[in-house]
Design an enzyme around this catalytic site. Structure first.
Site, PDB file in Angstrom:
ATOM      1  N   ASP A   6      71.513   4.179  -1.585  1.00  8.61           N
ATOM      2  CA  ASP A   6      70.748   4.314  -0.354  1.00  8.61           C
ATOM      3  C   ASP A   6      70.433   2.879   0.109  1.00  8.61           C
ATOM      4  O   ASP A   6      70.451   1.954  -0.709  1.00  8.61           O
ATOM      5  CB  ASP A   6      69.457   5.094  -0.694  1.00  8.61           C
ATOM      6  CG  ASP A   6      68.427   4.977   0.388  1.00  8.61           C
ATOM      7  OD1 ASP A   6      68.751   5.329   1.537  1.00  8.61           O
ATOM      8  OD2 ASP A   6      67.292   4.535   0.097  1.00  8.61           O
ATOM      9  N   ASP A   8      67.666   1.653   2.879  1.00  8.46           N
ATOM     10  CA  ASP A   8      66.228   1.355   3.068  1.00  8.46           C
ATOM     11  C   ASP A   8      65.416   1.729   1.829  1.00  8.46           C
ATOM     12  O   ASP A   8      65.435   2.889   1.405  1.00  8.46           O
ATOM     13  CB  ASP A   8      65.667   2.154   4.241  1.00  8.46           C
ATOM     14  CG  ASP A   8      66.127   1.625   5.567  1.00  8.46           C
ATOM     15  OD1 ASP A   8      65.414   0.773   6.130  1.00  8.46           O
ATOM     16  OD2 ASP A   8      67.200   2.050   6.027  1.00  8.46           O
ATOM     17  N   ARG A  15      63.752  -0.943   6.812  1.00  5.01           N
ATOM     18  CA  ARG A  15      64.155  -1.485   8.111  1.00  5.01           C
ATOM     19  C   ARG A  15      64.265  -3.018   8.132  1.00  5.01           C
ATOM     20  O   ARG A  15      64.341  -3.609   9.195  1.00  5.01           O
ATOM     21  CB  ARG A  15      63.201  -1.024   9.242  1.00  5.01           C
ATOM     22  CG  ARG A  15      63.180   0.454   9.508  1.00  5.01           C
ATOM     23  CD  ARG A  15      64.556   1.026   9.891  1.00  5.01           C
ATOM     24  NE  ARG A  15      65.257   0.256  10.916  1.00  5.01           N
ATOM     25  CZ  ARG A  15      66.405  -0.367  10.720  1.00  5.01           C
ATOM     26  NH1 ARG A  15      66.989  -0.367   9.555  1.00  5.01           N
ATOM     27  NH2 ARG A  15      66.984  -1.003  11.698  1.00  5.01           N
ATOM     28  N   ARG A 111      71.042  10.636  17.168  1.00  8.40           N
ATOM     29  CA  ARG A 111      72.080   9.899  16.424  1.00  8.40           C
ATOM     30  C   ARG A 111      73.253  10.841  16.177  1.00  8.40           C
ATOM     31  O   ARG A 111      73.142  12.045  16.425  1.00  8.40           O
ATOM     32  CB  ARG A 111      71.536   9.435  15.075  1.00  8.40           C
ATOM     33  CG  ARG A 111      70.364   8.501  15.189  1.00  8.40           C
ATOM     34  CD  ARG A 111      69.897   8.082  13.807  1.00  8.40           C
ATOM     35  NE  ARG A 111      68.714   7.239  13.891  1.00  8.40           N
ATOM     36  CZ  ARG A 111      67.942   6.955  12.865  1.00  8.40           C
ATOM     37  NH1 ARG A 111      68.230   7.445  11.664  1.00  8.40           N
ATOM     38  NH2 ARG A 111      66.888   6.181  13.002  1.00  8.40           N
ATOM     39  N   ARG A 122      60.013   4.403  17.306  1.00 13.85           N
ATOM     40  CA  ARG A 122      60.848   3.417  16.630  1.00 13.85           C
ATOM     41  C   ARG A 122      60.677   2.018  17.220  1.00 13.85           C
ATOM     42  O   ARG A 122      61.041   1.034  16.604  1.00 13.85           O
ATOM     43  CB  ARG A 122      62.338   3.819  16.666  1.00 13.85           C
ATOM     44  CG  ARG A 122      62.649   5.186  16.113  1.00 13.85           C
ATOM     45  CD  ARG A 122      64.038   5.251  15.556  1.00 13.85           C
ATOM     46  NE  ARG A 122      64.206   4.310  14.471  1.00 13.85           N
ATOM     47  CZ  ARG A 122      63.669   4.456  13.262  1.00 13.85           C
ATOM     48  NH1 ARG A 122      62.963   5.527  12.973  1.00 13.85           N
ATOM     49  NH2 ARG A 122      63.857   3.558  12.342  1.00 13.85           N
ATOM     50  N   ARG A 129      54.027  -0.105  12.314  1.00 13.97           N
ATOM     51  CA  ARG A 129      54.784   0.693  11.325  1.00 13.97           C
ATOM     52  C   ARG A 129      53.951   0.880  10.057  1.00 13.97           C
ATOM     53  O   ARG A 129      53.796   1.980   9.549  1.00 13.97           O
ATOM     54  CB  ARG A 129      56.090  -0.056  11.043  1.00 13.97           C
ATOM     55  CG  ARG A 129      56.903   0.432   9.888  1.00 13.97           C
ATOM     56  CD  ARG A 129      58.205  -0.358   9.796  1.00 13.97           C
ATOM     57  NE  ARG A 129      59.227   0.196  10.658  1.00 13.97           N
ATOM     58  CZ  ARG A 129      60.015   1.217  10.333  1.00 13.97           C
ATOM     59  NH1 ARG A 129      59.921   1.776   9.149  1.00 13.97           N
ATOM     60  NH2 ARG A 129      60.907   1.693  11.167  1.00 13.97           N
ATOM     61  N   SER A 165      59.117   8.085  10.202  1.00 14.30           N
ATOM     62  CA  SER A 165      59.868   9.097  10.948  1.00 14.30           C
ATOM     63  C   SER A 165      60.334  10.241  10.057  1.00 14.30           C
ATOM     64  O   SER A 165      60.205  10.195   8.825  1.00 14.30           O
ATOM     65  CB  SER A 165      61.088   8.432  11.587  1.00 14.30           C
ATOM     66  OG  SER A 165      61.943   7.936  10.578  1.00 14.30           O
ATOM     67  N   ASP A 167      63.919  12.861   9.646  1.00 17.20           N
ATOM     68  CA  ASP A 167      65.317  13.057  10.020  1.00 17.20           C
ATOM     69  C   ASP A 167      65.566  14.554  10.145  1.00 17.20           C
ATOM     70  O   ASP A 167      65.159  15.331   9.277  1.00 17.20           O
ATOM     71  CB  ASP A 167      66.250  12.481   8.943  1.00 17.20           C
ATOM     72  CG  ASP A 167      66.193  10.960   8.889  1.00 17.20           C
ATOM     73  OD1 ASP A 167      65.842  10.336   9.912  1.00 17.20           O
ATOM     74  OD2 ASP A 167      66.498  10.397   7.829  1.00 17.20           O
ATOM     75  N   ASP A 191      65.501   5.841  -3.296  1.00 14.74           N
ATOM     76  CA  ASP A 191      64.042   5.746  -3.462  1.00 14.74           C
ATOM     77  C   ASP A 191      63.311   7.010  -3.035  1.00 14.74           C
ATOM     78  O   ASP A 191      62.161   7.208  -3.384  1.00 14.74           O
ATOM     79  CB  ASP A 191      63.471   4.543  -2.697  1.00 14.74           C
ATOM     80  CG  ASP A 191      63.565   4.725  -1.193  1.00 14.74           C
ATOM     81  OD1 ASP A 191      64.596   5.253  -0.720  1.00 14.74           O
ATOM     82  OD2 ASP A 191      62.607   4.355  -0.487  1.00 14.74           O
TER      83      ASP A 191
END
Ligand code: M1P
Length: 229
Positions: A6, A8, A15, A111, A122, A129, A165, A167, A191
């Site tokens: 992965d 991030d 990010r 996306r 975002r 954040r 956020s 997904d 993670d």
């Protein structure tokens, strides 16, 4: 063995770009190994974070939860998804009703194959954040929104990826779909492998040998583990 990372929270801070020393180490580590990357983010973001050198050295990079794949910068496949208008309307109502006070912009990001949704947006600053993430840890807002969406749309799956956020994608179009694209055993590093996290679906399919899952808390831990492998 194939190694899947992965991005991030596993190879980079959320990010943020990869640490230069870790980048050097990782470039050396991946030599003569089969290595793939997977992210909920799109390819340009992964490029910003890990850079072309790594993206060209690995066997492939899966983005937007495996709905798209790049090999050495070249698009291999993409699976598009047109989200129902009722879902967009629901997300809009969350934005109107959340008691979190800040709306920084770019809240519903479409996306390839998925939608990323964020109450703070975002376009928020790093400070905003962090502040939203603290708020979410206290109020569990994202977990609550996830539950509402999944109750109202049984054909849709939601996971909590990074800090601000969620997904959203059709059922099954999560990170676990990449297993069928890789030949042989997989050692996965992520993670967010806990239930509800965006690494969970992939991790739960790889718990038994010959596969392996390593849960990490940050890139520093990933580096320590790789140094010992
Ligand atoms: O890759 C982990 C997540 O990174 C971002 O999450 P956030 O902005 O909430 O920290 C998003 O790109 C998300 O889609 C992705 O799963």
């Amino acid at each position: 063995m194939n190694y899947v990372f992965d991005i991030d929270g596993t190879l980079t801070p959320a990010r943020q770009p990869i640490d230069p020393l870790f980048k050097k180490f990782f470039l050396d580590w991946i030599k003569n190994r089969n290595v793939y990357l997977i992210s909920g983010s799109d390819y340009p973001k992964s490029k910003e974070q890990v850079g072309d050198e790594i993206l060209h050295a690995v066997n492939g990079c899966f983005n937007t939860a495996g709905n798209v794949m790049y090999v050495k910068g070249k698009l291999m496949y993409r699976q598009d998804w047109e989200a129902p208008q009722e879902l967009i309307d629901l997300l809009q109502s969350f934005l109107n009703e959340s008691s979190y006070p800040i709306r920084a912009g770019n809240h519903i990001e479409k996306r390839i194959g998925m939608i990323n949704f964020s109450i703070v947006g975002r376009a928020c600053t790093l400070e905003q954040r962090k502040a939203y993430n603290l708020y979410d840890q206290e109020h569990h807002e994202r977990a609550h929104l996830r539950q509402i969406i999944m109750e109202q749309f049984p054909e849709i799956e939601v996971s909590i990826g990074g800090q601000i956020s969620i997904d959203i994608y059709p059922v099954g179009k999560n990170k676990s779909q990449i297993i069928s694209k890789i030949n042989g055993p997989i050692h996965f590093f992520g993670d967010k492998t806990m239930e509800g996290g965006n690494d969970y679906d992939l991790a739960k399919e790889l718990l038994r040998p010959p596969h392996k899952v390593t849960q990490v808390n940050n890139w520093e831990e990933t580096m320590r583990i790789l140094q010992e492998l």
